[in-house]
Write a protein that holds these residues in place. Structure first.
Motif, PDB file in Angstrom:
ATOM      1  N   GLU A 309      28.613  32.633  40.367  1.00 44.73           N
ATOM      2  CA  GLU A 309      29.177  33.938  40.017  1.00 44.73           C
ATOM      3  C   GLU A 309      30.612  34.057  40.522  1.00 44.73           C
ATOM      4  O   GLU A 309      31.483  34.628  39.849  1.00 44.73           O
ATOM      5  N   SER A 310      30.879  33.491  41.696  1.00 46.29           N
ATOM      6  CA  SER A 310      32.241  33.493  42.248  1.00 46.29           C
ATOM      7  C   SER A 310      33.203  32.737  41.335  1.00 46.29           C
ATOM      8  O   SER A 310      34.330  33.165  41.083  1.00 46.29           O
ATOM      9  N   ILE A 311      32.740  31.605  40.824  1.00 45.21           N
ATOM     10  CA  ILE A 311      33.559  30.794  39.917  1.00 45.21           C
ATOM     11  C   ILE A 311      33.853  31.549  38.623  1.00 45.21           C
ATOM     12  O   ILE A 311      34.980  31.518  38.116  1.00 45.21           O
ATOM     13  N   GLU A 312      32.850  32.235  38.109  1.00 46.15           N
ATOM     14  CA  GLU A 312      33.029  32.999  36.870  1.00 46.15           C
ATOM     15  C   GLU A 312      34.076  34.101  37.044  1.00 46.15           C
ATOM     16  O   GLU A 312      34.929  34.312  36.172  1.00 46.15           O
ATOM     17  N   ILE A 313      34.028  34.791  38.181  1.00 45.35           N
ATOM     18  CA  ILE A 313      35.025  35.836  38.460  1.00 45.35           C
ATOM     19  C   ILE A 313      36.419  35.232  38.542  1.00 45.35           C
ATOM     20  O   ILE A 313      37.385  35.761  37.985  1.00 45.35           O
ATOM     21  N   SER A 314      36.532  34.086  39.202  1.00 45.79           N
ATOM     22  CA  SER A 314      37.833  33.416  39.324  1.00 45.79           C
ATOM     23  C   SER A 314      38.381  33.014  37.964  1.00 45.79           C
ATOM     24  O   SER A 314      39.567  33.222  37.672  1.00 45.79           O
ATOM     25  N   ASN A 315      37.543  32.455  37.114  1.00 49.90           N
ATOM     26  CA  ASN A 315      38.003  32.047  35.779  1.00 49.90           C
ATOM     27  C   ASN A 315      38.447  33.241  34.941  1.00 49.90           C
ATOM     28  O   ASN A 315      39.401  33.149  34.170  1.00 49.90           O
ATOM     29  N   ASN A 316      37.778  34.352  35.088  1.00 45.96           N
ATOM     30  CA  ASN A 316      38.184  35.568  34.371  1.00 45.96           C
ATOM     31  C   ASN A 316      39.479  36.134  34.932  1.00 45.96           C
ATOM     32  O   ASN A 316      40.301  36.683  34.198  1.00 45.96           O
ATOM     33  N   TYR A 317      39.665  35.988  36.227  1.00 43.50           N
ATOM     34  CA  TYR A 317      40.867  36.504  36.894  1.00 43.50           C
ATOM     35  C   TYR A 317      42.092  35.640  36.580  1.00 43.50           C
ATOM     36  O   TYR A 317      43.195  36.142  36.438  1.00 43.50           O
ATOM     37  N   ALA A 318      41.896  34.315  36.467  1.00 42.49           N
ATOM     38  CA  ALA A 318      42.977  33.351  36.201  1.00 42.49           C
ATOM     39  C   ALA A 318      44.117  33.520  37.198  1.00 42.49           C
ATOM     40  O   ALA A 318      45.230  33.893  36.842  1.00 42.49           O
ATOM     41  N   PRO A 319      43.861  33.215  38.472  1.00 40.66           N
ATOM     42  CA  PRO A 319      44.862  33.496  39.506  1.00 40.66           C
ATOM     43  C   PRO A 319      46.067  32.565  39.492  1.00 40.66           C
ATOM     44  O   PRO A 319      45.972  31.413  39.052  1.00 40.66           O
ATOM     45  N   GLU A 320      47.157  33.087  39.998  1.00 35.75           N
ATOM     46  CA  GLU A 320      48.355  32.259  40.210  1.00 35.75           C
ATOM     47  C   GLU A 320      48.029  31.148  41.211  1.00 35.75           C
ATOM     48  O   GLU A 320      48.260  29.975  40.959  1.00 35.75           O
ATOM     49  N   HIS A 321      47.508  31.529  42.373  1.00 39.55           N
ATOM     50  CA  HIS A 321      47.062  30.576  43.394  1.00 39.55           C
ATOM     51  C   HIS A 321      45.553  30.704  43.564  1.00 39.55           C
ATOM     52  O   HIS A 321      45.040  31.813  43.709  1.00 39.55           O
ATOM     53  N   LEU A 322      44.855  29.588  43.576  1.00 44.45           N
ATOM     54  CA  LEU A 322      43.411  29.578  43.803  1.00 44.45           C
ATOM     55  C   LEU A 322      43.107  28.666  44.985  1.00 44.45           C
ATOM     56  O   LEU A 322      43.462  27.484  44.979  1.00 44.45           O
ATOM     57  N   ILE A 323      42.466  29.227  46.009  1.00 42.93           N
ATOM     58  CA  ILE A 323      42.014  28.440  47.148  1.00 42.93           C
ATOM     59  C   ILE A 323      40.494  28.307  47.047  1.00 42.93           C
ATOM     60  O   ILE A 323      39.787  29.297  46.858  1.00 42.93           O
ATOM     61  N   ILE A 324      39.998  27.077  47.174  1.00 37.49           N
ATOM     62  CA  ILE A 324      38.555  26.821  47.138  1.00 37.49           C
ATOM     63  C   ILE A 324      38.133  26.234  48.477  1.00 37.49           C
ATOM     64  O   ILE A 324      38.565  25.124  48.839  1.00 37.49           O
ATOM     65  N   ILE A 325      37.335  26.975  49.231  1.00 37.67           N
ATOM     66  CA  ILE A 325      36.834  26.495  50.521  1.00 37.67           C
ATOM     67  C   ILE A 325      35.310  26.580  50.479  1.00 37.67           C
ATOM     68  O   ILE A 325      34.721  27.618  50.799  1.00 37.67           O
ATOM     69  N   THR A 326      34.698  25.517  50.028  1.00 37.94           N
ATOM     70  CA  THR A 326      33.248  25.485  49.866  1.00 37.94           C
ATOM     71  C   THR A 326      32.705  24.145  50.359  1.00 37.94           C
ATOM     72  O   THR A 326      33.469  23.210  50.634  1.00 37.94           O
TER      73      THR A 326
END
Length: 428
Positions: A309-326
């Motif tokens: 669900e977090s990934i889906e929100i990120s893809n919809n948001y299309a951020p300038e900077h994306l940090i992934i800490i998983t």
């Protein structure tokens, strides 16, 4: 920062601080028209009005650049040199290769690479001084082989451009530097004045007036993409360090009161610990007024049920900077569709990309990452296609070209093939 559930209305989060140029479009169009009409005189008037400086000569001379080197700390100069080295190394790898292929006997086609002739790099000078943006715009243009690289940045109250910007521009390889800012600088680059020759493309970030001007001149000259206030979205799970996340949030929010910072996590403990860390860091932050306003306007922590669900929100948001800490950054990365620049793991802050890891920090904002990539060496290159066809090759194409061309009513197209085939037959 407010903690909300992913089940709540996320529309305001998605909208963030999108730049609405409609509020300034009339003013900016007037400025552009005036610069086209009055050229240097208009630039002088707007520089006096907006920058509170009277200038007779906008071009930076050699003595000003020499003086800037003398004024600047040697440690900073060395840092700029190292940044240019890393960014240059990365951007050299972005040069596409020329290629050709034989499609069938007698038909050879391919693609060649050529640089654009001139580019204007806009460097903001309002809330802060950005020598890093000079590097990010000039270095890839230089690597691409652009013959004429022009930089524009607003003058300070002393009538000069900041020393760090001049040194960075010189080190990166700029050919011309002008003390002009705002939408009037974009107009000058797009249409030219007595002093400034027009350029073929304009790149670089700016405020709402600069963004509006770039949109209005597009078509008469090329641009990179519209860019608004900076933003970061962080996808984190229980393996993330809340203190690191908080620092990344502050580093983005200190840019601008309209900067957007969003943490999306499936771990409630991470959400609350990050919120607490942000509050503690804000108390002693140097730019706390800007940070607090940014977080109040566009700072959110979204609690999800699972990482999917977090990934889906990120893809919809299309951020300038994306940090992934998983736990498995690479697995999450495979599912990312939209982002300007991506940072993996606890030890990859956005600041690394901003200053010296090699990637470019001129990036699409406000959802633009869904359709745009960030600035790169390819931003300054053209890719003409080339084909060479033999008599036999043209013969093999006649049953494609002639029926389609004649169906579309383009008989001259058809005849351009028939005439060659008739000539071929008559010579046999």
């Amino acid at each position: 920062m407010e903690i909300i559930s992913s089940q709540e209305d996320l529309s305001k989060v998605m909208e963030r601080s999108k730049t609405d140029i409609n509020d300034v479009i009339g003013t900016v169009q007037d400025i552009i028209n005036n610069v086209k009409l009055k050229k240097n005189q208009a630039l002088k008037e707007y520089t006096k009005k907006f920058d509170k400086v009277e200038l007779n000569d906008f071009k930076v001379n050699h003595e000003e650049i020499k003086e800037a080197y003398e004024n600047l700390d040697e440690k900073l100069i060395n840092s700029l040199k190292l940044a240019i080295e890393n960014i240059g190394q990365f951007h050299k790898l972005q040069i596409p290769k020329e290629w050709k292929v034989e499609l069938k006997n007698g038909i050879e086609a391919g693609q060649i690479i050529r640089p654009i002739n001139s580019v204007g790099c806009y460097i903001p000078g309002g809330r802060a001084v950005y020598p890093s943006t000079i590097i990010m715009t000039v270095v890839p243009a230089k690597i691409a082989g652009v013959e004429r690289i022009v930089c524009c940045s607003p003058p300070q109250k002393n009538g000069k451009i900041a020393d760090a910007i001049l040194v960075a521009a010189d080190l990166a390889g700029s050919d011309e530097i002008y003390k002009i800012g705002g939408s009037q600088a974009i107009a000058a680059l797009a249409y030219g004045t007595e002093t400034i020759k027009k350029v073929e493309k304009i790149v670089g970030p700016g405020n709402i007036f600069v963004t509006a001007a770039k949109k209005l001149v597009y078509g008469d000259t090329d641009i990179d993409f519209p860019a608004g206030p900076s933003e970061v979205l962080i996808i984190a799970d229980r393996t993330a360090n809340p203190n690191f996340i908080a620092h990344d949030i502050l580093s983005q929010s200190e840019h601008d009161p309209n900067a957007s910072c969003v943490l999306v996590t499936d771990d409630e403990d991470i959400a609350f610990k990050t919120k607490k860390e942000v509050e503690l860091l804000c108390q002693k932050a140097e730019r706390k007024d800007v940070i607090n306003q940014s977080l109040k306007n566009h700072g959110k922590i979204i609690l999800t049920k699972e990482i999917k669900e977090s990934i889906e929100i990120s893809n919809n948001y299309a951020p300038e900077h994306l940090i992934i800490i998983t736990k498995d950054d690479e697995d999450v990365l495979k599912k990312i569709k939209n982002a300007g620049s991506i940072f993996l793991g606890n030890y990859s802050p956005v600041a690394a990309g901003d200053y010296g890891s090699g990637t470019n920090h001129v990036l699409p904002t406000a959802g633009g990452a869904a359709v745009y990539s960030g600035l790169s060496t390819e931003s300054f290159l053209k890719k003409p296609t080339v084909q060479k066809i033999t008599k036999e090759g043209l013969e093999s194409l006649k049953d494609i070209i002639i029926p389609i061309a004649e169906y579309e009513g383009f008989y001259a197209h058809s005849n351009s093939v028939k005439s060659r085939l008739n000539d071929l037959n008559s010579n046999e």
